[in-house]
Write an enzyme that holds these catalytic residues in place. Sequence first.
Site, PDB file in Angstrom:
ATOM      1  N   GLY A 100       0.789  -1.224   0.000  1.00 23.95           N
ATOM      2  CA  GLY A 100       0.000   0.000   0.000  1.00 23.95           C
ATOM      3  C   GLY A 100       0.817   1.267   0.000  1.00 23.95           C
ATOM      4  CG  HIS A 107       5.108   8.051   4.520  1.00 26.90           C
ATOM      5  ND1 HIS A 107       5.623   7.714   3.290  1.00 26.90           N
ATOM      6  CD2 HIS A 107       3.880   7.489   4.572  1.00 26.90           C
ATOM      7  CE1 HIS A 107       4.731   6.991   2.628  1.00 26.90           C
ATOM      8  NE2 HIS A 107       3.662   6.824   3.389  1.00 26.90           N
TER       9      HIS A 107
HETATM   10  P1  AMP Z   1       1.283   5.421   1.880  1.00 26.70           P
HETATM   11  O1  AMP Z   1       0.082   4.857   1.173  1.00 26.70           O
HETATM   12  O2  AMP Z   1       1.689   4.666   3.118  1.00 26.70           O
HETATM   13  O3  AMP Z   1       2.445   5.638   0.940  1.00 26.70           O
HETATM   14  O4  AMP Z   1       0.845   6.827   2.447  1.00 26.70           O
HETATM   15  C1  AMP Z   1       0.868   7.984   1.670  1.00 26.70           C
HETATM   16  C2  AMP Z   1      -0.049   8.944   2.354  1.00 26.70           C
HETATM   17  O5  AMP Z   1       0.278  10.242   1.925  1.00 26.70           O
HETATM   18  C3  AMP Z   1      -1.534   8.750   2.056  1.00 26.70           C
HETATM   19  O6  AMP Z   1      -2.236   8.487   3.264  1.00 26.70           O
HETATM   20  C4  AMP Z   1      -1.962  10.066   1.399  1.00 26.70           C
HETATM   21  O7  AMP Z   1      -3.253  10.464   1.807  1.00 26.70           O
HETATM   22  C5  AMP Z   1      -0.889  11.013   1.889  1.00 26.70           C
HETATM   23  N1  AMP Z   1      -0.599  12.166   1.032  1.00 26.70           N
HETATM   24  C6  AMP Z   1      -0.334  12.146  -0.289  1.00 26.70           C
HETATM   25  N2  AMP Z   1      -0.059  13.394  -0.717  1.00 26.70           N
HETATM   26  C7  AMP Z   1      -0.151  14.201   0.357  1.00 26.70           C
HETATM   27  C8  AMP Z   1       0.013  15.597   0.578  1.00 26.70           C
HETATM   28  N3  AMP Z   1       0.334  16.428  -0.426  1.00 26.70           N
HETATM   29  N4  AMP Z   1      -0.166  16.086   1.820  1.00 26.70           N
HETATM   30  C9  AMP Z   1      -0.511  15.267   2.830  1.00 26.70           C
HETATM   31  N5  AMP Z   1      -0.671  13.940   2.698  1.00 26.70           N
HETATM   32  C10 AMP Z   1      -0.503  13.413   1.484  1.00 26.70           C
END
Ligand code: AMP
Length: 120
Positions: A100, A107
């Site tokens: 995912g 992060h």
């Molecule tokens: P993952 O799926 O673990 O890679 O998490 C990526 C996360 O980043 C997701 O929960 C998205 O909603 C979040 N995300 C993507 N772009 C942004 C953004 N510009 N600002 C804040 N969150 C973001």
Amino acid sequence: VTERTSAADCIFCKIVNGELGTAFVAESEHAVAFRDLNPQAPTHVLVVPRRHIPALRAVSPKDASIVVNLLALTTEVARREGLLDGGGYRVITNDGAAAGQTVFHLHFHVLGGRSLAAMG
Ligand code: AMP
């Protein structure tokens, strides 16, 4: 976004550098914290290293001070969000597209504010 995302076109690098005007919930020497765009819980904060590290699997012993500083910031976020006393919270990282991961800059999701059982 592919797993080959480089620092030059990485959205989280742009956030770290202030290019998107994203508000930080907290920051430290090696990490910044900001709210997830698509929150999955009342508190859903992302904690990311200032340096472009693609995923947890890319961490090596030379990154020790960065990773400790990053993890300490997850605790600081939990404290500021009122999650240390009573509520409890989760710290999650997805490693690889199959798990995912959609943004290939390391992060940790800090999730809390409602029943952990209800968070799936
Ligand atoms: P993952 O799926 O673990 O890679 O998490 C990526 C996360 O980043 C997701 O929960 C998205 O909603 C979040 N995300 C993507 N772009 C942004 C953004 N510009 N600002 C804040 N969150 C973001």
